[in-house]
Design an enzyme around this catalytic site. Structure first.
Site, PDB file in Angstrom:
ATOM      1  N   GLU A  25       0.829  -1.214   0.000  1.00 53.74           N
ATOM      2  CA  GLU A  25       0.000   0.000   0.000  1.00 53.74           C
ATOM      3  C   GLU A  25       0.862   1.263   0.000  1.00 53.74           C
ATOM      4  OE1 GLU A  25      -1.598   1.814   3.517  1.00 53.74           O
ATOM      5  OE2 GLU A  25      -1.417  -0.067   4.624  1.00 53.74           O
ATOM      6  N   LYS A  87      -5.481  10.786   0.877  1.00 57.04           N
ATOM      7  CA  LYS A  87      -5.639   9.413   1.371  1.00 57.04           C
ATOM      8  C   LYS A  87      -6.880   8.851   0.693  1.00 57.04           C
ATOM      9  CE  LYS A  87      -6.961   7.147   5.667  1.00 57.04           C
ATOM     10  NZ  LYS A  87      -7.465   7.462   7.011  1.00 57.04           N
ATOM     11  N   VAL A 107      -5.530   0.234   2.796  1.00 50.61           N
ATOM     12  CA  VAL A 107      -5.723  -1.215   2.645  1.00 50.61           C
ATOM     13  C   VAL A 107      -6.877  -1.464   1.668  1.00 50.61           C
ATOM     14  CG1 VAL A 107      -6.473  -3.306   3.854  1.00 50.61           C
ATOM     15  CG2 VAL A 107      -4.711  -1.824   4.862  1.00 50.61           C
ATOM     16  N   ASP A 139     -17.511   5.120  13.634  1.00 47.46           N
ATOM     17  CA  ASP A 139     -16.258   5.123  12.879  1.00 47.46           C
ATOM     18  C   ASP A 139     -15.728   3.702  12.730  1.00 47.46           C
ATOM     19  OD1 ASP A 139     -13.925   5.653  11.591  1.00 47.46           O
ATOM     20  OD2 ASP A 139     -13.084   6.967  13.136  1.00 47.46           O
ATOM     21  N   SER A 141     -13.651   1.414   9.865  1.00 53.07           N
ATOM     22  CA  SER A 141     -12.862   1.567   8.645  1.00 53.07           C
ATOM     23  C   SER A 141     -13.479   0.803   7.478  1.00 53.07           C
ATOM     24  CB  SER A 141     -11.444   1.056   8.888  1.00 53.07           C
ATOM     25  OG  SER A 141     -10.721   1.101   7.676  1.00 53.07           O
ATOM     26  N   ALA A 142     -13.421   1.434   6.303  1.00 50.15           N
ATOM     27  CA  ALA A 142     -13.844   0.757   5.068  1.00 50.15           C
ATOM     28  C   ALA A 142     -12.990  -0.484   4.798  1.00 50.15           C
ATOM     29  CB  ALA A 142     -13.764   1.726   3.896  1.00 50.15           C
ATOM     30  N   ASP A 143     -11.826  -0.596   5.452  1.00 50.19           N
ATOM     31  CA  ASP A 143     -10.978  -1.780   5.254  1.00 50.19           C
ATOM     32  C   ASP A 143     -11.738  -3.064   5.609  1.00 50.19           C
ATOM     33  OD1 ASP A 143      -8.967   0.033   4.701  1.00 50.19           O
ATOM     34  OD2 ASP A 143      -7.785  -0.399   6.507  1.00 50.19           O
ATOM     35  N   LYS A 160      -4.022  -2.614  15.889  1.00 51.65           N
ATOM     36  CA  LYS A 160      -3.403  -1.645  16.792  1.00 51.65           C
ATOM     37  C   LYS A 160      -4.437  -1.168  17.797  1.00 51.65           C
ATOM     38  CE  LYS A 160      -0.393   0.968  14.712  1.00 51.65           C
ATOM     39  NZ  LYS A 160       0.095   1.998  13.787  1.00 51.65           N
TER      40      LYS A 160
HETATM   41  N1  PSU Z   1      -2.990   1.515  10.664  1.00 52.64           N
HETATM   42  C1  PSU Z   1      -1.670   1.525  10.811  1.00 52.64           C
HETATM   43  N2  PSU Z   1      -0.901   2.082   9.845  1.00 52.64           N
HETATM   44  C2  PSU Z   1      -1.462   2.636   8.729  1.00 52.64           C
HETATM   45  C3  PSU Z   1      -2.881   2.596   8.567  1.00 52.64           C
HETATM   46  C4  PSU Z   1      -3.595   2.041   9.564  1.00 52.64           C
HETATM   47  O1  PSU Z   1      -1.169   1.040  11.808  1.00 52.64           O
HETATM   48  O2  PSU Z   1      -0.735   3.149   7.861  1.00 52.64           O
HETATM   49  C5  PSU Z   1      -3.498   3.159   7.324  1.00 52.64           C
HETATM   50  C6  PSU Z   1      -3.782   2.045   6.296  1.00 52.64           C
HETATM   51  O3  PSU Z   1      -3.605   2.562   5.013  1.00 52.64           O
HETATM   52  C7  PSU Z   1      -5.233   1.738   6.544  1.00 52.64           C
HETATM   53  C8  PSU Z   1      -5.772   3.101   6.836  1.00 52.64           C
HETATM   54  O4  PSU Z   1      -5.892   1.136   5.447  1.00 52.64           O
HETATM   55  O5  PSU Z   1      -4.771   3.738   7.626  1.00 52.64           O
HETATM   56  C9  PSU Z   1      -7.094   3.054   7.572  1.00 52.64           C
HETATM   57  O6  PSU Z   1      -7.633   4.334   7.675  1.00 52.64           O
HETATM   58  P1  PSU Z   1      -9.102   4.526   8.265  1.00 52.64           P
HETATM   59  O7  PSU Z   1      -8.996   4.149   9.701  1.00 52.64           O
HETATM   60  O8  PSU Z   1      -9.383   5.985   8.066  1.00 52.64           O
HETATM   61  O9  PSU Z   1     -10.006   3.647   7.477  1.00 52.64           O
HETATM   62 MN    MN Z   2     -12.810   6.168   9.868  1.00 56.99          MN
END
Ligand code: PSU
Ligand code: MN
Length: 301
Positions: A25, A87, A107, A139, A141-143, A160
């Site tokens: 990524e 992002k 991701v 909140d 994540s879309a992941d 994490k």
């Molecule tokens: N968690 C980490 N390191 C990162 C990310 C998450 O420990 O770099 C990044 C990844 O790209 C992940 C994104 O897909 O943050 C998730 O963001 P969000 O929580 O806004 O969906």
């Molecule tokens: Mn989010």
């Protein structure tokens, strides 16, 4: 081939010949680490994948083109631009592409573009998940949705604790995403090898990891698989110290009213600053460790 996608010739050649390829990524480059460590790490990760017999394909959006495989100068460009690069999650792709803009893939979007290119495995540091307090903020994540939808295996270092680990596991269960521990029955927590939560299955070899994912693909079950690979012992952090830093970062995030896509980058940067950079060393080492494992798995996919 998708008209929006550019594969690096080396990546295309490997895919056509059935040789192993590992996706990487780019949000970790632009938003996950400071310059120049981000660029150095991105290049070292690619090198580690090569040393383990696979071809790296770092993924990003450059001038509106979806890229599977970046040149070293494109990596340098994204690393220098840092947080100046958007992002890019799933919802961002249409406008970024139509406008010809740059985007760092999370991701989610790395899985989307890897799948378009025909790449089955992807190595990263941490995935997004269900945030603490999600019962009121919503909140998530879309992941997690992408893992439910897109057939790419994601190798990470666990979840994490900027996130709610228990809720993240519940969500993945609901969405039918297998969570595998590599050589462990316990979910690793990124900076530490332990979390107190169990994974769904423990698998001890790259070959068996690949076999499980192949079975999923061949049954045409939707979605990916999450492989959690504990940080090597020698680089893991003291849980009390790292958790205190994370608690502090979450508190500041709430106080400052940081919202939406800025939350995760804010937390990552604050944790790094509060720990005086020690967490950055651990972060780099665990990404290299995941790259190694993903390259080994790719030999069997
Ligand atoms: N968690 C980490 N390191 C990162 C990310 C998450 O420990 O770099 C990044 C990844 O790209 C992940 C994104 O897909 O943050 C998730 O963001 P969000 O929580 O806004 O969906
Ligand atoms: Mn989010």
């Amino acid at each position: 081939m998708n008209k929006y996608l550019d594969c690096l010739p080396e990546v295309t050649a490997a895919l056509v010949a059935g040789r192993p390829v590992v996706a990487l990524e780019s949000t970790i480059i632009s938003h996950g680490m400071p310059y120049p460590q981000n660029v150095e790490t991105a290049l070292r990760v690619e090198q580690t994948i090569r040393e383990n017999g696979a071809v790296p394909a770092t993924i990003a959006i450059i001038k509106g083109r979806l890229k599977a495989g970046l040149t070293p100068s494109e990596i340098e460009y994204l690393g220098q631009k840092g947080r100046g690069v958007a992002k890019a999650s799933r919802r961002d792709l249409p406008v970024l592409v139509a406008r010809g803009e740059d985007g760092a893939t999370t991701v989610t979007t790395t899985m989307i573009i890897a799948h378009m290119a025909g790449i089955k495995v992807f190595a990263t540091g941490g995935v997004g998940g269900v945030h603490r307090g999600a019962e009121t903020s919503m909140d998530i994540s879309a992941d997690l949705e992408e893992l439910a939808m897109t057939p790419v295996m994601v190798v990470c270092a666990g979840v994490k604790s900027i996130l709610d680990l228990g809720l993240t596991l519940e969500y993945l269960e609901t969405k039918g995403v297998p969570v595998i521990g590599y050589g462990t029955g316990e979910l690793p927590a990124f900076y530490t090898r332990k979390s107190g939560f169990k994974v769904d299955y423990r698998i001890d070899t790259p070959e068996e990891l690949a076999a499980a994912f192949r079975a999923k693909l061949e049954m045409r079950l939707r979605g990916g698989m999450l492989v959690t690979n504990p940080i090597p012992e020698e680089y893991s952090m003291d849980p009390e110290r790292i958790n205190a830093a994370i608690d502090q970062a979450v508190k500041e995030c709430n106080e400052k009213g940081v919202k939406g896509k800025d939350i995760t980058p804010f937390l990552l940067a604050r944790v790094k600053d509060i720990t005086g950079g020690d967490s950055l060393d651990s972060n780099i080492q665990l990404v290299l460790n995941n790259a190694r494992l993903a390259a080994q798995i790719a030999q069997f996919l």
